[in-house]
Motif scaffolding. Structure first.
Motif, PDB file in Angstrom:
ATOM      1  N   ASP A 237       0.845  -1.195   0.000  1.00 12.10           N
ATOM      2  CA  ASP A 237       0.000   0.000   0.000  1.00 12.10           C
ATOM      3  C   ASP A 237       0.880   1.246   0.000  1.00 12.10           C
ATOM      4  OD1 ASP A 237      -2.217  -1.589   0.120  1.00 12.10           O
ATOM      5  OD2 ASP A 237      -2.668  -1.196   2.229  1.00 12.10           O
ATOM      6  N   LEU A 238       0.784   2.051  -1.043  1.00 16.20           N
ATOM      7  CA  LEU A 238       1.512   3.312  -1.136  1.00 16.20           C
ATOM      8  C   LEU A 238       0.520   4.424  -0.808  1.00 16.20           C
ATOM      9  CD1 LEU A 238       3.494   2.651  -4.454  1.00 16.20           C
ATOM     10  CD2 LEU A 238       3.946   1.822  -2.137  1.00 16.20           C
ATOM     11  N   VAL A 239       0.691   5.038   0.365  1.00 20.43           N
ATOM     12  CA  VAL A 239      -0.341   5.905   0.937  1.00 20.43           C
ATOM     13  C   VAL A 239       0.143   7.355   1.003  1.00 20.43           C
ATOM     14  CG1 VAL A 239      -1.864   6.278   2.911  1.00 20.43           C
ATOM     15  CG2 VAL A 239      -1.115   3.949   2.330  1.00 20.43           C
ATOM     16  N   VAL A 240      -0.715   8.269   0.539  1.00 19.99           N
ATOM     17  CA  VAL A 240      -0.451   9.698   0.621  1.00 19.99           C
ATOM     18  C   VAL A 240      -1.684  10.378   1.215  1.00 19.99           C
ATOM     19  CG1 VAL A 240       0.016  11.814  -0.670  1.00 19.99           C
ATOM     20  CG2 VAL A 240       1.102   9.683  -1.358  1.00 19.99           C
ATOM     21  N   GLY A 241      -1.482  11.212   2.223  1.00 18.98           N
ATOM     22  CA  GLY A 241      -2.570  12.015   2.775  1.00 18.98           C
ATOM     23  C   GLY A 241      -2.765  13.282   1.964  1.00 18.98           C
ATOM     24  N   VAL A 242      -4.012  13.656   1.723  1.00 19.95           N
ATOM     25  CA  VAL A 242      -4.328  14.863   0.951  1.00 19.95           C
ATOM     26  C   VAL A 242      -5.420  15.654   1.663  1.00 19.95           C
ATOM     27  CG1 VAL A 242      -3.674  13.905  -1.294  1.00 19.95           C
ATOM     28  CG2 VAL A 242      -6.004  13.565  -0.445  1.00 19.95           C
ATOM     29  N   GLU A 243      -5.383  16.971   1.471  1.00  7.02           N
ATOM     30  CA  GLU A 243      -6.457  17.811   2.005  1.00  7.02           C
ATOM     31  C   GLU A 243      -7.728  17.642   1.185  1.00  7.02           C
ATOM     32  OE1 GLU A 243      -6.659  19.639   4.784  1.00  7.02           O
ATOM     33  OE2 GLU A 243      -4.761  18.644   5.257  1.00  7.02           O
ATOM     34  N   ARG A 244      -7.560  17.404  -0.110  1.00  4.43           N
ATOM     35  CA  ARG A 244      -8.691  17.081  -0.975  1.00  4.43           C
ATOM     36  C   ARG A 244      -8.158  16.336  -2.188  1.00  4.43           C
ATOM     37  NH1 ARG A 244      -8.901  20.426  -5.351  1.00  4.43           N
ATOM     38  NH2 ARG A 244      -7.538  22.251  -5.306  1.00  4.43           N
ATOM     39  N   ARG A 245      -9.009  15.551  -2.800  1.00  2.00           N
ATOM     40  CA  ARG A 245      -8.597  14.767  -3.952  1.00  2.00           C
ATOM     41  C   ARG A 245      -8.618  15.633  -5.204  1.00  2.00           C
ATOM     42  NH1 ARG A 245     -11.440  11.632  -0.502  1.00  2.00           N
ATOM     43  NH2 ARG A 245     -10.289   9.804   0.272  1.00  2.00           N
ATOM     44  N   PRO A 246      -7.649  15.455  -6.101  1.00  2.00           N
ATOM     45  CA  PRO A 246      -7.579  16.314  -7.281  1.00  2.00           C
ATOM     46  C   PRO A 246      -8.705  16.043  -8.265  1.00  2.00           C
ATOM     47  CG  PRO A 246      -5.941  14.568  -7.406  1.00  2.00           C
ATOM     48  CD  PRO A 246      -6.532  14.499  -6.034  1.00  2.00           C
ATOM     49  N   ALA A 247      -9.144  17.112  -8.927  1.00  2.00           N
ATOM     50  CA  ALA A 247     -10.074  16.976 -10.032  1.00  2.00           C
ATOM     51  C   ALA A 247      -9.286  16.532 -11.264  1.00  2.00           C
ATOM     52  CB  ALA A 247     -10.773  18.307 -10.295  1.00  2.00           C
ATOM     53  N   PRO A 248      -9.959  16.040 -12.325  1.00  2.00           N
ATOM     54  CA  PRO A 248      -9.230  15.651 -13.537  1.00  2.00           C
ATOM     55  C   PRO A 248      -8.347  16.782 -14.062  1.00  2.00           C
ATOM     56  CG  PRO A 248     -11.500  14.900 -13.661  1.00  2.00           C
ATOM     57  CD  PRO A 248     -11.405  15.759 -12.433  1.00  2.00           C
ATOM     58  N   GLY A 249      -7.079  16.474 -14.316  1.00  2.00           N
ATOM     59  CA  GLY A 249      -6.142  17.461 -14.822  1.00  2.00           C
ATOM     60  C   GLY A 249      -5.516  18.345 -13.769  1.00  2.00           C
ATOM     61  N   GLU A 250      -5.878  18.139 -12.501  1.00  2.00           N
ATOM     62  CA  GLU A 250      -5.387  18.996 -11.414  1.00  2.00           C
ATOM     63  C   GLU A 250      -4.310  18.266 -10.608  1.00  2.00           C
ATOM     64  OE1 GLU A 250      -7.225  21.516  -7.617  1.00  2.00           O
ATOM     65  OE2 GLU A 250      -8.260  19.740  -8.380  1.00  2.00           O
ATOM     66  N   THR A 251      -3.374  19.028 -10.073  1.00  2.00           N
ATOM     67  CA  THR A 251      -2.338  18.505  -9.185  1.00  2.00           C
ATOM     68  C   THR A 251      -2.518  19.099  -7.800  1.00  2.00           C
ATOM     69  OG1 THR A 251      -0.752  18.287 -11.006  1.00  2.00           O
ATOM     70  CG2 THR A 251       0.151  18.345  -8.768  1.00  2.00           C
ATOM     71  N   VAL A 252      -2.444  18.259  -6.776  1.00  2.00           N
ATOM     72  CA  VAL A 252      -2.475  18.735  -5.395  1.00  2.00           C
ATOM     73  C   VAL A 252      -1.259  18.170  -4.675  1.00  2.00           C
ATOM     74  CG1 VAL A 252      -4.996  18.893  -5.347  1.00  2.00           C
ATOM     75  CG2 VAL A 252      -3.872  16.809  -4.538  1.00  2.00           C
ATOM     76  N   LEU A 253      -0.813  18.860  -3.643  1.00  2.00           N
ATOM     77  CA  LEU A 253       0.289  18.375  -2.825  1.00  2.00           C
ATOM     78  C   LEU A 253      -0.246  17.458  -1.726  1.00  2.00           C
ATOM     79  CD1 LEU A 253       2.497  21.569  -2.419  1.00  2.00           C
ATOM     80  CD2 LEU A 253       2.919  19.582  -3.889  1.00  2.00           C
ATOM     81  N   GLY A 254       0.540  16.434  -1.410  1.00  2.00           N
ATOM     82  CA  GLY A 254       0.149  15.507  -0.361  1.00  2.00           C
ATOM     83  C   GLY A 254       1.238  15.358   0.672  1.00  2.00           C
ATOM     84  N   SER A 255       1.032  14.447   1.580  1.00  2.00           N
ATOM     85  CA  SER A 255       1.993  14.162   2.639  1.00  2.00           C
ATOM     86  C   SER A 255       3.155  13.342   2.088  1.00  2.00           C
ATOM     87  CB  SER A 255       1.301  13.372   3.746  1.00  2.00           C
ATOM     88  OG  SER A 255       0.946  12.081   3.281  1.00  2.00           O
ATOM     89  N   ASP A 256       4.131  13.067   2.942  1.00  2.00           N
ATOM     90  CA  ASP A 256       5.170  12.116   2.577  1.00  2.00           C
ATOM     91  C   ASP A 256       4.542  10.758   2.259  1.00  2.00           C
ATOM     92  OD1 ASP A 256       7.069  14.032   3.027  1.00  2.00           O
ATOM     93  OD2 ASP A 256       7.722  13.235   4.972  1.00  2.00           O
ATOM     94  N   LEU A 257       5.153  10.055   1.331  1.00  2.00           N
ATOM     95  CA  LEU A 257       4.677   8.722   0.972  1.00  2.00           C
ATOM     96  C   LEU A 257       4.962   7.739   2.101  1.00  2.00           C
ATOM     97  CD1 LEU A 257       3.601   6.766  -1.289  1.00  2.00           C
ATOM     98  CD2 LEU A 257       6.005   6.391  -1.865  1.00  2.00           C
ATOM     99  N   ALA A 258       3.940   6.977   2.482  1.00  2.00           N
ATOM    100  CA  ALA A 258       4.103   5.898   3.453  1.00  2.00           C
ATOM    101  C   ALA A 258       3.836   4.572   2.754  1.00  2.00           C
ATOM    102  CB  ALA A 258       3.153   6.076   4.627  1.00  2.00           C
ATOM    103  N   VAL A 259       4.626   3.558   3.053  1.00  2.00           N
ATOM    104  CA  VAL A 259       4.460   2.241   2.450  1.00  2.00           C
ATOM    105  C   VAL A 259       4.062   1.254   3.548  1.00  2.00           C
ATOM    106  CG1 VAL A 259       5.528   0.408   1.104  1.00  2.00           C
ATOM    107  CG2 VAL A 259       6.200   2.791   0.715  1.00  2.00           C
ATOM    108  N   HIS A 260       2.913   0.612   3.356  1.00  2.00           N
ATOM    109  CA  HIS A 260       2.393  -0.334   4.347  1.00  2.00           C
ATOM    110  C   HIS A 260       2.113  -1.674   3.669  1.00  2.00           C
ATOM    111  CE1 HIS A 260       1.739   2.921   7.235  1.00  2.00           C
ATOM    112  NE2 HIS A 260       1.070   3.576   6.316  1.00  2.00           N
ATOM    113  N   PRO A 261       2.201  -2.776   4.397  1.00  2.00           N
ATOM    114  CA  PRO A 261       1.750  -4.059   3.851  1.00  2.00           C
ATOM    115  C   PRO A 261       0.233  -4.067   3.750  1.00  2.00           C
ATOM    116  CG  PRO A 261       2.364  -4.311   6.156  1.00  2.00           C
ATOM    117  CD  PRO A 261       2.721  -2.905   5.768  1.00  2.00           C
ATOM    118  N   GLY A 262      -0.291  -4.595   2.649  1.00  2.00           N
ATOM    119  CA  GLY A 262      -1.741  -4.581   2.468  1.00  2.00           C
ATOM    120  C   GLY A 262      -2.201  -5.659   1.514  1.00  2.00           C
ATOM    121  N   GLY A 263      -3.242  -5.335   0.758  1.00  2.00           N
ATOM    122  CA  GLY A 263      -3.969  -6.311  -0.044  1.00  2.00           C
ATOM    123  C   GLY A 263      -5.088  -6.897   0.787  1.00  2.00           C
TER     124      GLY A 263
END
Length: 305
Positions: A16-42
């Motif tokens: 699981d490659l996880v990034v926290g965001v204040e809001r999800r981007p609209a199509p064609g938009e870029t937003v800044l997120g948190s540092d990438l965290a890698v967790h075991p998942g599936g």
């Protein structure tokens, strides 16, 4: 194997490659997120880890790639106490989930299957000894449907209880549904299976449960997020199980924790509604911490009431 399993999971293992965001981007938009965290998942890995952390004897049939993610995932499952005799290595990439988590703790997920797509019916046949020693076999849909059906058949032939979590939602044959006891879905997955367009709830959960039972499973559990869960069986008995009220930090993998706890208690002889009462408490504990497997409680932990 000389010792039986409470739960055998046949399913997916992802990084699981996880990034926290204040809001999800609209199509064609870029937003800044948190540092990438890698967790075991599936879905499969999460369920196996959750059941093992709760003290269950758990085995898994899955595939990982021969990459760094595969080594990471194998180590995480071993640390959780899962038996890895049938965690197989496939040349190429492991499965990966790209996850964004909003400020309310809700998530959006894109899954790249990787090695999970290569888990096949032949792997099920090779793991028949492990499957036949299980009280409950837990299945999901992040691996190919023919593989899931083969595992359900093998489990049913051995007298194991088959639990199918319809995640992610996909068409499944009636034969598979008929082996489920229970079928576990959230409201969106229930709507998909019932052909209610758009994946939106169009009726009360109790009515949806009745309609799902008409599709053939022996019992049904509908998870309701913060509202708990609902159980129904062929006798017509419907039970609504309320969830504890907790502060939500991250919902990633909480449904998997619920299903794992449900499977473990069914393996130990609980009735379906009793197992669901325990499972909603485990799910509530999981949303209080970030990540999936790292958020799962252990057997000695106090659960929310």
């Amino acid at each position: 194997m000389s010792e039986g399993f409470d739960v055998v999971v046949v399913g997916s293992v992802n990084a699981d490659l996880v990034v926290g965001v204040e809001r999800r981007p609209a199509p064609g938009e870029t937003v800044l997120g948190s540092d990438l965290a890698v967790h075991p998942g599936g879905v499969g890995g999460n369920q196996a880890a959750a059941a093992a952390r709760l003290g269950g004897r758990v085995g898994i049939l899955a595939r990982v790639g021969d990459d760094g993610h595969g080594e990471f995932l194998r180590g995480a499952l071993a640390d959780a106490g899962v038996r890895l005799d049938h965690l197989l290595v496939t040349p190429g990439p492991s499965g990966v989930a790209l996850i964004t988590v909003g400020p309310d703790g809700d998530n959006s997920i894109i899954v790249s299957p990787g090695a999970n797509a290569r888990l096949g019916p032949d792997d099920v046949a090779a793991a028949r000894g492990m499957i036949s020693s299980a009280a409950v076999v837990s299945l999901q849909l992040e691996t190919p449907v023919p593989t899931v059906l083969a595992a359900a058949r093998a489990a049913a032939d051995a007298g194991a209880r088959v639990v199918l979590n319809l995640s992610p939602p996909a068409p499944v044959p009636d034969e598979l549904l008929a082996l489920c006891d229970p079928l576990v879905v959230n409201e969106h997955e229930a709507a998909f299976l019932l052909g209610r367009g758009g994946g939106e709830r169009l009726e009360a959960p109790s009515a949806m449960a009745g309609a799902l039972l008409e599709r053939g499973p022996r019992s049904v559990v509908i998870t309701l997020g913060g509202d708990g869960a609902l159980t129904a069986d062929a006798s017509g008995a419907v039970t609504v199980v309320a969830a504890p009220k907790v502060e939500v930090v991250d919902t990633t993998g909480a449904g998997d924790a619920f299903t794992a706890a449900l499977c473990l208690r069914l393996a130990r002889g609980d009735a379906l509604d009793e197992a669901a009462h325990y499972a909603v408490r485990v799910g509530a504990a999981a949303v209080g911490k970030p990540g999936a497997q790292s958020s799962y409680p252990r057997a000695e932990d106090e659960l929310p009431l």
